[in-house]
Design a protein around this motif. Sequence first.
Motif, PDB file in Angstrom:
ATOM      1  N   THR A 110       0.876  -1.166   0.000  1.00  0.00           N
ATOM      2  CA  THR A 110       0.000   0.000   0.000  1.00  0.00           C
ATOM      3  C   THR A 110       0.919   1.223   0.000  1.00  0.00           C
ATOM      4  O   THR A 110       1.500   1.565   1.015  1.00  0.00           O
ATOM      5  CB  THR A 110      -0.925   0.011   1.234  1.00  0.00           C
ATOM      6  N   ASN A 113       3.836   8.104   0.756  1.00  0.00           N
ATOM      7  CA  ASN A 113       4.237   9.356   0.126  1.00  0.00           C
ATOM      8  C   ASN A 113       5.643   9.290  -0.473  1.00  0.00           C
ATOM      9  O   ASN A 113       5.999  10.109  -1.329  1.00  0.00           O
ATOM     10  CB  ASN A 113       4.144  10.512   1.124  1.00  0.00           C
ATOM     11  N   ALA A 119       5.308   1.725  -8.312  1.00  0.00           N
ATOM     12  CA  ALA A 119       4.574   0.826  -9.199  1.00  0.00           C
ATOM     13  C   ALA A 119       5.319   0.627 -10.515  1.00  0.00           C
ATOM     14  O   ALA A 119       5.396  -0.493 -11.040  1.00  0.00           O
ATOM     15  CB  ALA A 119       3.165   1.365  -9.453  1.00  0.00           C
ATOM     16  N   ASP A 120       5.900   1.702 -11.064  1.00  0.00           N
ATOM     17  CA  ASP A 120       6.669   1.581 -12.308  1.00  0.00           C
ATOM     18  C   ASP A 120       7.929   0.756 -12.082  1.00  0.00           C
ATOM     19  O   ASP A 120       8.317  -0.051 -12.937  1.00  0.00           O
ATOM     20  CB  ASP A 120       7.040   2.964 -12.834  1.00  0.00           C
ATOM     21  N   THR A 140       1.921  -6.835  -5.734  1.00  0.00           N
ATOM     22  CA  THR A 140       0.755  -6.024  -6.078  1.00  0.00           C
ATOM     23  C   THR A 140       0.877  -4.681  -5.378  1.00  0.00           C
ATOM     24  O   THR A 140       0.980  -4.625  -4.145  1.00  0.00           O
ATOM     25  CB  THR A 140      -0.544  -6.718  -5.636  1.00  0.00           C
ATOM     26  N   THR A 142      -1.087  -1.358  -4.608  1.00  0.00           N
ATOM     27  CA  THR A 142      -2.429  -0.779  -4.624  1.00  0.00           C
ATOM     28  C   THR A 142      -2.339   0.717  -4.900  1.00  0.00           C
ATOM     29  O   THR A 142      -1.253   1.271  -5.082  1.00  0.00           O
ATOM     30  CB  THR A 142      -3.136  -1.016  -3.283  1.00  0.00           C
ATOM     31  N   ASP A 143      -3.468   1.394  -4.910  1.00  0.00           N
ATOM     32  CA  ASP A 143      -3.395   2.853  -4.944  1.00  0.00           C
ATOM     33  C   ASP A 143      -3.189   3.369  -3.515  1.00  0.00           C
ATOM     34  O   ASP A 143      -3.154   2.608  -2.553  1.00  0.00           O
ATOM     35  CB  ASP A 143      -4.611   3.467  -5.626  1.00  0.00           C
ATOM     36  N   GLY A 144      -3.035   4.681  -3.395  1.00  0.00           N
ATOM     37  CA  GLY A 144      -2.678   5.261  -2.112  1.00  0.00           C
ATOM     38  C   GLY A 144      -3.730   5.123  -1.041  1.00  0.00           C
ATOM     39  O   GLY A 144      -3.428   5.290   0.155  1.00  0.00           O
ATOM     40  N   ALA A 145      -4.970   4.801  -1.415  1.00  0.00           N
ATOM     41  CA  ALA A 145      -6.043   4.643  -0.434  1.00  0.00           C
ATOM     42  C   ALA A 145      -6.024   3.283   0.247  1.00  0.00           C
ATOM     43  O   ALA A 145      -6.800   3.047   1.163  1.00  0.00           O
ATOM     44  CB  ALA A 145      -7.395   4.875  -1.101  1.00  0.00           C
ATOM     45  N   THR A 147      -5.934  -1.050   0.752  1.00  0.00           N
ATOM     46  CA  THR A 147      -6.695  -2.215   0.343  1.00  0.00           C
ATOM     47  C   THR A 147      -7.183  -2.966   1.570  1.00  0.00           C
ATOM     48  O   THR A 147      -6.707  -2.740   2.694  1.00  0.00           O
ATOM     49  CB  THR A 147      -5.829  -3.150  -0.539  1.00  0.00           C
ATOM     50  N   THR A 159      -2.732   9.711   3.383  1.00  0.00           N
ATOM     51  CA  THR A 159      -3.928  10.277   2.788  1.00  0.00           C
ATOM     52  C   THR A 159      -5.133   9.525   3.335  1.00  0.00           C
ATOM     53  O   THR A 159      -4.986   8.580   4.111  1.00  0.00           O
ATOM     54  CB  THR A 159      -3.857  10.192   1.249  1.00  0.00           C
ATOM     55  N   ALA A 162      -9.369   4.250   1.814  1.00  0.00           N
ATOM     56  CA  ALA A 162     -10.603   3.898   1.122  1.00  0.00           C
ATOM     57  C   ALA A 162     -11.686   3.476   2.106  1.00  0.00           C
ATOM     58  O   ALA A 162     -11.407   3.033   3.220  1.00  0.00           O
ATOM     59  CB  ALA A 162     -10.333   2.759   0.138  1.00  0.00           C
TER      60      ALA A 162
END
Length: 272
Positions: A110, A113, A119-120, A140, A142-145, A147, A159, A162
């Motif tokens: 996850t 900052n 990810a790249d 994997t 995830t996005d910053g929010a 999982t 941040t 989710a």
Amino acid sequence: MTRHSPRTPRVEPLPGEPAAVAETGDGRALVLADYHAGLEVALRRDGVELGNRADERRESVLRLLTESGADRVVLLGDVGNAIGDPNETERRELDELFAALTERVPVTVTPGNHDGGLADVVADLGYAAGDGSAGDPSVTVTDGAGTRIGNVGFAHGHTWPAREVVEAPVVCTAHEHPVVRLEDEVGGRRVERAWLRGRLAPGPFEAHAADAGVEPPAIDGDLVVFPAFNDLTGGTWVNEGQDFLSPFLPEGLAGGEAYLLDGTRLGDYRSV
């Protein structure tokens, strides 16, 4: 540091270690935060001369993976240290870490900052080929929010997490690098990494939802704030009135207690 009811999944720190095991209901995860690969490079730029501890960090994680019997690893962000593209030293450390872990288990990150380009990097190194399910040796991101895995929510905490994360019975976050400053009876002082744990308070999340014009999440769970795995990072002095970094802390932590890595319960973190 046990604080759970029969309906609540277990997130238990490993004694003496800045890592925990989460029984998610979908498996057993080794969870750690704020690895900060390549940190020594940044410290040397600031005039602090330290040898590279990449091998020591990686071997510590592998040892904990073996000892815990976990079937996956969850990294709660700031796996890297450079904000943006990592330098060659950091990229090599990340490559060696992911290579060693994915020989055994899938890895979920996850991002924090400091992980803007992670990810790249993971894709470039060839570790993002699978779906991250148990038994799939991939990484994997995830996005910053964050999982949710089973009954446990995971996010770095820089941040707003989710909805599915904060509605979990237990939420694991990082970002703060919580530490306490302790003083003995003769005036000696030391700073130690600490865990924070309490109830996840809905107030900040309700206010955030109202600002966004959306329904507030249904929150009724615990919050665990992880110490930094990398002991060179410094941190938020939680018992000294230092400002927190996460947008939902300290208001989002109700009845928060601090624990040392050895399991010592310090009580209310604000009055240690």
